[in-house]
Design an enzyme around this catalytic site. Structure first.
Site, short mmCIF file in Angstrom:
data_model
loop_
_atom_site.label_atom_id
_atom_site.label_comp_id
_atom_site.label_asym_id
_atom_site.label_seq_id
_atom_site.Cartn_x
_atom_site.Cartn_y
_atom_site.Cartn_z
N ASN A 34 37.73 51.28 37.71
CA ASN A 34 36.66 50.79 37.11
C ASN A 34 35.92 52.05 36.25
OD1 ASN A 34 36.78 48.23 38.36
ND2 ASN A 34 35.12 48.90 39.86
N ARG B 152 42.55 35.16 29.17
CA ARG B 152 43.36 36.28 29.93
C ARG B 152 44.13 35.09 30.88
NH1 ARG B 152 41.10 41.42 29.49
NH2 ARG B 152 38.86 41.21 29.62
N ARG C 85 39.52 42.50 25.86
CA ARG C 85 39.58 43.91 26.19
C ARG C 85 40.78 44.25 27.03
NH1 ARG C 85 34.59 45.51 26.58
NH2 ARG C 85 34.64 45.92 24.28
N HIS D 61 35.10 32.79 24.38
CA HIS D 61 35.26 33.36 25.94
C HIS D 61 35.21 31.86 26.58
CE1 HIS D 61 33.54 35.19 29.51
NE2 HIS D 61 34.51 35.90 29.37
N TYR E 269 39.56 35.91 42.60
CA TYR E 269 37.86 35.91 42.06
C TYR E 269 37.61 34.76 42.26
CZ TYR E 269 39.27 39.29 38.33
OH TYR E 269 39.75 40.68 37.70
N ARG F 180 26.40 40.20 40.39
CA ARG F 180 27.22 41.38 40.67
C ARG F 180 27.19 42.56 40.29
NH1 ARG F 180 32.82 40.00 38.20
NH2 ARG F 180 32.46 41.63 37.15
N HIS G 19 32.73 35.90 40.49
CA HIS G 19 32.92 35.75 39.22
C HIS G 19 32.30 34.34 38.61
CE1 HIS G 19 35.33 35.29 35.31
NE2 HIS G 19 35.17 36.61 35.36
#
Length: 691
Positions: free
Chosen positions: A48, A379, A409, A439, A472, A568, A596
């Site tokens: 992270n 993703r 990313r 997205h 997630y 979060r 998430h």
């Protein structure tokens, strides 16, 4: 509301994100968490921070070096923000190594997991490791002696390196006194000691860095290695692609990926015992300041310990496995299309199996009545079953269109490869809209029924990634609702074609209507509160950083709307200020699963409205991305989401409360029964519902 312009009422994005990273690190200290999972949390906190420096710090440094001195809503300029970030980041790094050295390594040793330091190798281990070094490591190393013919090398982003001090002369009579040794990424991070030469029960490991360090003199025949120190450089990893000027976005991104490994330096990590003159030498080479320098008591990349978790794989030190639920409705019908036609299906992953979504595509690929499949991919991971199902559909003669976001990313390279793979089998691949990341999480299946086309849709809050869907939490909706199907079709048309904005009947969409709709829904709660009607907002998201929405929430709080936010990570809003935000509570849940879900609930005078979305309440999601928000139409589904969010608000095991000063406090209620929302939902038990 002029007082809302006060910068003290907005938290800084980067500092707020650092607080989240610290909460993740706190899980590594938590004795109620299984030991190897605690080690995993330490590793996660390390990766992270890597990304934080690569992206957030890298971006701030770019602005500062470009002379930008504009302050954000929090009043911090890039220069001031970088100074405050450095102070907090150093504190977190110190905690990481305290956790490793004083907590985890001693506890792992007690449980039979021993990471052996160089000075503790037995004779047998030393001999075995030397042979291993000579056969497996030495042939891959290419030391570089520093002299006019061998200048300081370009150091790869986040790679392990050594600076070596030498004495004596080589065969040509040279010696500058210094050399650089780069550790190839093909080598493992840790090496397991064979059981026959272990000097204790359990598992024994040695860091690759320790092996290279110990046998460094093998690289410099006839010379003496006086000292050797690890270091690692983190670089700005943001890609720059001028989408207006490039004719082929995929090729442009492929070109930029090469430069990610050699961006500007933003952080230098060094062994703690590295002498000052060596520190100064490296600092000058990388042009970093004291605040960018991190001296560490241990490996310069804690994520190397991830391999220990995988190699030990002891169930007694891991979270217990859990079973995944499949909604009963899907078991009652011959195929998934009949089940969805009967009624919308709400999924909450990983409590509900993601295989349901995969099965929709698989059945669509085989069904002779299905004529087309359209899907967004942000993703999805390597060797994805989703991709396999799309390929099967194309090979079966279906019209398959996939919108791939190349600029996801750190997944850019994988997505470029994915685009090529899909195009090879005849799938139509597009890259969305120039200037806007796609997205949205959408899947559309067009099926011919009774001589008419019917749309079956999946809308979600998370990516189509089967592996992350197991760790997630995300909501997904399967529906055959006509309005939603037509809206999803219109959004796909926007992404693949050209034309004016289509008016959507059921969905909310960024960058066009989502932000305005959320503002209007908050306004409705304000109106109801002022009229003496019940009013509440219960929302869950990954990040909250959009000033207009924050200001509107302040206004709602002042009007008497009760606002409960489950955020979060980044949170811009400052709760608990008398007369401004005393009706706002903010919680963060950090536990076994990565939270998430994005779900937004509005009281609506005792007739709650619930919207799930691919978007957080962030500026980028509202204005710089293509996102979708979808209403939850069935009352039982709305009730379920509201009850699950209330369960998160009642959590007293994994919950943190955001304080007015920007710090977070772990919720502790020792006099009450423990409530762990994630564990209760994994067990299929929500006491909020059952009470």
């Amino acid at each position: 509301m002029s007082e809302v312009e006060n910068p003290e009422l907005y938290f800084n994005r980067e500092l707020s994100l650092l607080e989240f990273h610290d909460r993740v690190l706190s899980q590594a200290f938590d004795e109620s968490v299984p030991l190897l999972e605690r080690l995993r949390f330490l590793c996660i906190s390390s990766t992270n921070l890597d990304e934080f420096f690569e992206v957030r710090v890298g971006g701030l440094k770019e602005r500062y070096e470009a002379g930008v001195n504009t302050a954000g809503p929090d009043g911090l300029t890039p220069h001031t923000a970088l100074e405050r970030i450095a102070v907090r980041a150093h504190e977190i790094v110190d905690r990481q190594y305290q956790c490793l050295n004083e907590v985890l390594l001693p506890e792992l040793l007690e449980r039979g997991v021993h990471i052996i330091k160089r000075g503790d190798w037995s004779k047998e281990q030393f001999a075995w490791l030397k042979e291993y070094f000579n056969s497996e490591v030495l042939p891959l190393l290419s030391p570089i002696g520093l002299d006019p013919a061998h200048p300081f090398p370009r150091i790869l982003n986040k790679s392990l390196n050594f600076i070596v001090q030498l004495s004596g002369k080589d065969a040509f009579g040279r010696n500058s006194g210094l050399a650089i040794v780069q550790c190839p990424r093909a080598l493992p991070d840790v090496v397991a000691i064979p059981s026959e030469i272990s000097n204790r029960d359990g598992h024994q490991f040695v860091f690759m860095s320790s092996i290279i360090h110990q046998f460094m003199d093998e690289l410099f025949f006839g010379m003496k290695v006086d000292s050797c120190y690890q270091f690692r450089v983190t670089r700005n990893s943001d890609l720059f692609v001028d989408e207006e000027e490039t004719g082929d976005l995929r090729r442009a991104i492929e070109g930029e990926l090469v430069y990610r490994q050699y961006g500007d330096e933003v952080r230098l990590e060094l062994a703690q015992n590295c002498p000052d003159e060596m520190v100064e030498f490296l600092s000058n080479k990388f042009e970093v300041t004291e605040q960018d320098l991190y001296r560490v008591d241990g490996p310069v990349n804690l994520n190397r310990l991830t391999q220990v978790i995988d190699l030990v794989n002891d169930e007694s030190m891991l979270y217990p496995p859990f079973s995944l639920n499949v909604p009963k409705q899907l078991k009652r019908y011959r195929n998934i299309f009949q089940a969805i036609s009967k009624q919308d299906i709400l999924l909450h992953h990983p409590y509900d199996s993601f295989k349901v979504v995969v099965e929709l595509i698989r059945q669509a690929a085989k069904d002779s009545d299905v004529v087309a499949i359209k899907q967004t991919l942000y993703r999805t991971g390597p060797d994805s079953v989703i991709v396999d199902a799309l390929v099967a559909a194309a090979k079966a003669g279906k019209e398959v269109t996939v919108v791939i976001e190349l600029r996801a990313r750190f997944d850019e390279e994988a997505n470029v490869a994915l685009a090529e793979k899909l195009q090879e089998v005849g799938i139509h691949v597009v890259y969305g809209v120039v200037g806007y990341k796609t997205h949205a999480k959408m899947l559309l299946v067009a099926r011919r029924e009774k001589n008419k086309l019917k749309h079956y849709v999946h809308l979600g809050t998370g990516n189509y990634h089967p592996k992350t869907a197991k760790i997630y939490t995300d909501y997904g909706l399967l529906t055959a609702n006509r309005a939603m199907g037509e809206d999803v079709y219109r959004v796909f048309l926007q992404l693949t074609s050209l034309g004016k904005v289509s008016k959507l009947e059921a969905l909310y969409q960024s960058p066009f209507t989502l932000h305005k709709s959320m503002m209007n829904l908050i306004d409705r709660e304000i109106h109801n509160a002022k009229a003496g009607k019940p009013a509440f907002i219960l929302a869950k998201m990954n990040s909250l950083y959009e000033k207009a929405l924050v200001d509107k929430l302040y206004e709602a709080s002042q009007a008497g709307v009760q606002i409960d936010l489950i955020v979060r990570g980044v949170c811009q809003i400052r709760p608990g200020i008398e007369g401004l935000s005393d009706n706002i509570r903010v919680r963060s849940i950090v536990g076994r699963l990565l939270e998430h879900t994005r779900a937004f609930c509005f009281g609506n005078d005792n007739s709650p409205e619930v919207i799930c979305a691919s978007a957080d309440w962030m500026t980028r999601n509202m204005f710089d991305r293509v996102e979708t928000g979808f209403p939850i139409l069935l009352k039982k589904h709305r009730d379920r989401i509201i009850n699950e969010l209330r369960l998160y608000m009642a959590d007293n095991v994994n919950a943190y409360t955001l304080n007015s000063d920007g710090t977070y406090s772990k919720v502790s209620e020792p006099d009450l029964d423990p409530i762990c929302a994630q564990e209760l939902l994994l067990e299929g038990n929500n006491p909020i519902v059952n009470s």
